[in-house]
Enzyme design. Structure first.
Site, mmCIF file in Angstrom:
data_model
loop_
_atom_site.group_PDB
_atom_site.id
_atom_site.type_symbol
_atom_site.label_atom_id
_atom_site.label_comp_id
_atom_site.label_asym_id
_atom_site.label_seq_id
_atom_site.Cartn_x
_atom_site.Cartn_y
_atom_site.Cartn_z
ATOM 1 N N HIS A 172 -5.588 2.859 1.666
ATOM 2 C CA HIS A 172 -4.913 4.108 2.035
ATOM 3 C C HIS A 172 -5.518 4.751 3.282
ATOM 4 O O HIS A 172 -4.811 5.184 4.187
ATOM 5 C CB HIS A 172 -4.969 5.108 0.884
ATOM 6 N N ASP A 231 0.900 -1.152 0.000
ATOM 7 C CA ASP A 231 0.000 0.000 0.000
ATOM 8 C C ASP A 231 0.932 1.193 0.000
ATOM 9 O O ASP A 231 1.607 1.452 0.995
ATOM 10 C CB ASP A 231 -0.865 -0.010 1.268
ATOM 11 N N HIS A 232 1.002 1.898 -1.121
ATOM 12 C CA HIS A 232 2.085 2.872 -1.231
ATOM 13 C C HIS A 232 1.967 4.016 -0.216
ATOM 14 O O HIS A 232 2.928 4.712 0.044
ATOM 15 C CB HIS A 232 2.225 3.396 -2.670
HETATM 16 C C1 BG6 Z 1 -4.063 4.565 -5.971
HETATM 17 C C2 BG6 Z 1 -5.469 4.602 -6.488
HETATM 18 O O1 BG6 Z 1 -3.880 3.484 -5.101
HETATM 19 O O2 BG6 Z 1 -3.806 5.761 -5.262
HETATM 20 C C3 BG6 Z 1 -5.647 5.790 -7.398
HETATM 21 O O3 BG6 Z 1 -5.734 3.415 -7.206
HETATM 22 C C4 BG6 Z 1 -5.246 7.052 -6.696
HETATM 23 O O4 BG6 Z 1 -6.982 5.882 -7.850
HETATM 24 C C5 BG6 Z 1 -3.865 6.918 -6.058
HETATM 25 O O5 BG6 Z 1 -5.202 8.084 -7.679
HETATM 26 C C6 BG6 Z 1 -3.560 8.105 -5.179
HETATM 27 O O6 BG6 Z 1 -2.224 8.055 -4.782
HETATM 28 P P1 BG6 Z 1 -1.463 9.370 -4.341
HETATM 29 O O7 BG6 Z 1 -0.160 8.891 -3.835
HETATM 30 O O8 BG6 Z 1 -1.353 10.216 -5.570
HETATM 31 O O9 BG6 Z 1 -2.323 10.015 -3.292
#
Ligand code: BG6
Length: 486
Positions: free
Chosen positions: A242, A179-180
């Site tokens: 997230h 989960d980044h």
């Molecule tokens: C991803 C989702 O996991 O996270 C996307 O699938 C979303 O829909 C993205 O745009 C958002 O990531 P960040 O790091 O730009 O907030």
């Protein structure tokens, strides 16, 4: 990382957006920073037919266009020599044999393997099964690890099923569910902020906190991702992953140590304390024009915006609402947590009759404008009793320099190579997360009390219903980062 053996990183779904936007740039940056050895082979695979050079060129262009990195030519030339491409069909056994053969030739003997599943989620089970069947998942003198992108499953049942398939091929210690958000410095800093300082933890509870808001807003719309998004919707896309990651870091009890199990045990405990979310405590909406997007089903009811309120039934948080909201095509891109403190019990100053106190709030600015702001009231100089809300601010670039925040994927890929799963999601965490959101999704389909699907203008802050939703509790949505500070 270092058992002395060469390492191959195999990326499934290599022609996709994630590979060129995030994975290859992250590996390139880490290589330039000297964090990963020169001997690593990176092998992309997907169905498209490219030569090695065509793949390299695509990755280069993607990186420049999408990640904003301007690579030094020599660095890129050196890096790209270890970048390879093997076309293959995920469903064809013979193609795994071809891949294995290619890897074997490059490795020239026993080697560690990192398999990154960056494909559409529906392909995860088949890839994992094949890796197991072909003997590519073995772990012992050499290690092999698999990184599985989100969403892990589509609901609780499918997550459990996927887990069984994964565990038939890999042991849990080989599995990295990514989960980044956990790779973001600002997310990790939540624990440091809470547990390395003594001034906030004593007030981090129901006695001082009125409520918490978590906003993850995006200004982009669904773009070309409708194929995935129209099935997933905002809740599956953002909430069990997230949002709940940010929530757990903010709400969990202090672990005894900062190690993978201790931290993840506490995360699961606080997830288990979340009270079932009432469908009346949710909002769902779609931006205008979504239905006309390419790849969107006719009359699609997929929400692109959702807000919900949840409670945590434990000693620390009893009675404190957590309001979460997220959407595409909103007024701006911002991820932030706003902790709103209680108002003073008695106003002793001679304030105007229409005076409206702004409560103190602490904003954890996840992105952009990464930092922390604390809003408090102050007296305007002079004889009147006028007051003003002001901010005490910390900004990463001002303190650590402009380049201080690596992309989340850089940190996470290094952690996988080092065999550190602390920032990755354990299966019980994922299952718990689905069991929190599944009932909401089911109720939206079937409950007579479900909110109807609202509409909102692109570039707005969401549907009018979202304002009414929080206003019902005599509260307002707050933003405390970036232009909203002070
Ligand atoms: C991803 C989702 O996991 O996270 C996307 O699938 C979303 O829909 C993205 O745009 C958002 O990531 P960040 O790091 O730009 O907030």
């Amino acid at each position: 990382m270092d058992n002395g053996l060469p390492i191959s990183i195999v990326i499934f779904g290599a022609s996709g957006d994630l590979t060129r936007r995030k994975l290859v740039p992250a590996l390139f940056q880490q290589r330039v920073k000297g964090q990963i050895p020169n001997s690593i082979n990176i092998v992309g695979t997907s169905r498209s037919e490219f030569s090695h050079d065509e793949f390299r060129q695509q990755m280069f262009e993607g990186m420049v266009e999408l990640s904003g990195i301007v690579p030094d030519e020599n660095d890129w030339d050196e890096f790209s020599q270890d970048l390879w491409y093997v076309p293959g069909d995920i469903g064809q056994e013979a193609d795994y044999e071809k891949l294995e053969q290619f890897l074997g030739e490059k490795e020239g003997g026993p080697a560690n393997r990192l398999y990154y599943l960056a494909t559409a989620p529906r392909f995860f089970p088949v890839i994992v099964k094949e890796l197991g069947k072909q003997g590519m998942a073995t772990d012992g003198d050499r290690w092999s690890r698999v990184v599985i992108e989100k969403p892990f499953g589509h609901n609780l049942e499918s997550a459990v099923e996927l887990d069984e398939i994964v565990h038939a091929a890999f042991n849990e210690h080989q599995v990295y569910r990514i989960d980044h958000y956990m790779g973001k410095e600002t997310a990790q800093n939540i624990l440091y902020f809470r547990f390395l300082n003594t001034i906030f933890e004593p007030i981090w509870n129901r006695n001082y906190i009125d409520h918490v808001q978590i906003t993850v807003a995006e200004s982009v719309d669904v773009e070309h991702r409708a194929g995935y998004y129209d099935n997933a919707g905002v809740v599956r896309d953002m909430f069990p992953n997230h949002f709940l990651q940010l929530f757990t870091l903010l709400a969990m009890e202090p672990p005894a140590a900062f190690d993978a199990d201790a931290v993840r045990n506490e995360k699961v405990k606080v997830l288990m304390a979340i009270r079932p979310i009432q469908v009346e405590d949710t909002v769902r909406a779609q931006y205008e024009g979504y239905g006309q997007g390419e790849g969107v089903a006719e009359n699609s009811q997929t929400p692109t915006y959702a807000a919900m309120k949840l409670y945590v039934d434990n000693w620390r948080w009893q009675g404190v609402p957590f309001y979460l909201r997220s959407g595409k095509a909103l007024a701006e891109k911002t991820s932030q947590i706003v902790i709103v403190f209680k108002e003073p019990p008695h106003l002793l100053f001679d304030l105007p009759a229409d005076y409206h106190l702004t409560p103190n709030f602490l904003s954890l600015c996840i992105q952009p404008d990464e930092g922390i702001h604390l809003r408090f009231e102050t007296k305007v100089p002079g004889a009147s009793q006028e007051t003003k809300s002001v901010d005490m601010e910390f900004h990463y670039p001002a303190t650590f320099g402009g380049e201080s925040l690596p992309d989340a994927y850089e940190r996470l890929l290094i952690d996988v190579l080092n065999g550190d799963p602390s920032l990755f999601t354990r299966s019980d965490e994922i299952e718990r997360a689905w069991s929190i959101v599944d009932p909401v999704l089911e109720a939206w389909e079937s409950s007579p009390n479900a909110p109807s699907l609202g509409l909102y203008r692109k570039g707005s802050w969401g549907p009018p219903g979202a304002e009414a939703f929080i206003a019902r509790d005599e509260r307002v949505w707050r933003l405390g980062c970036g232009d909203h500070a002070g």
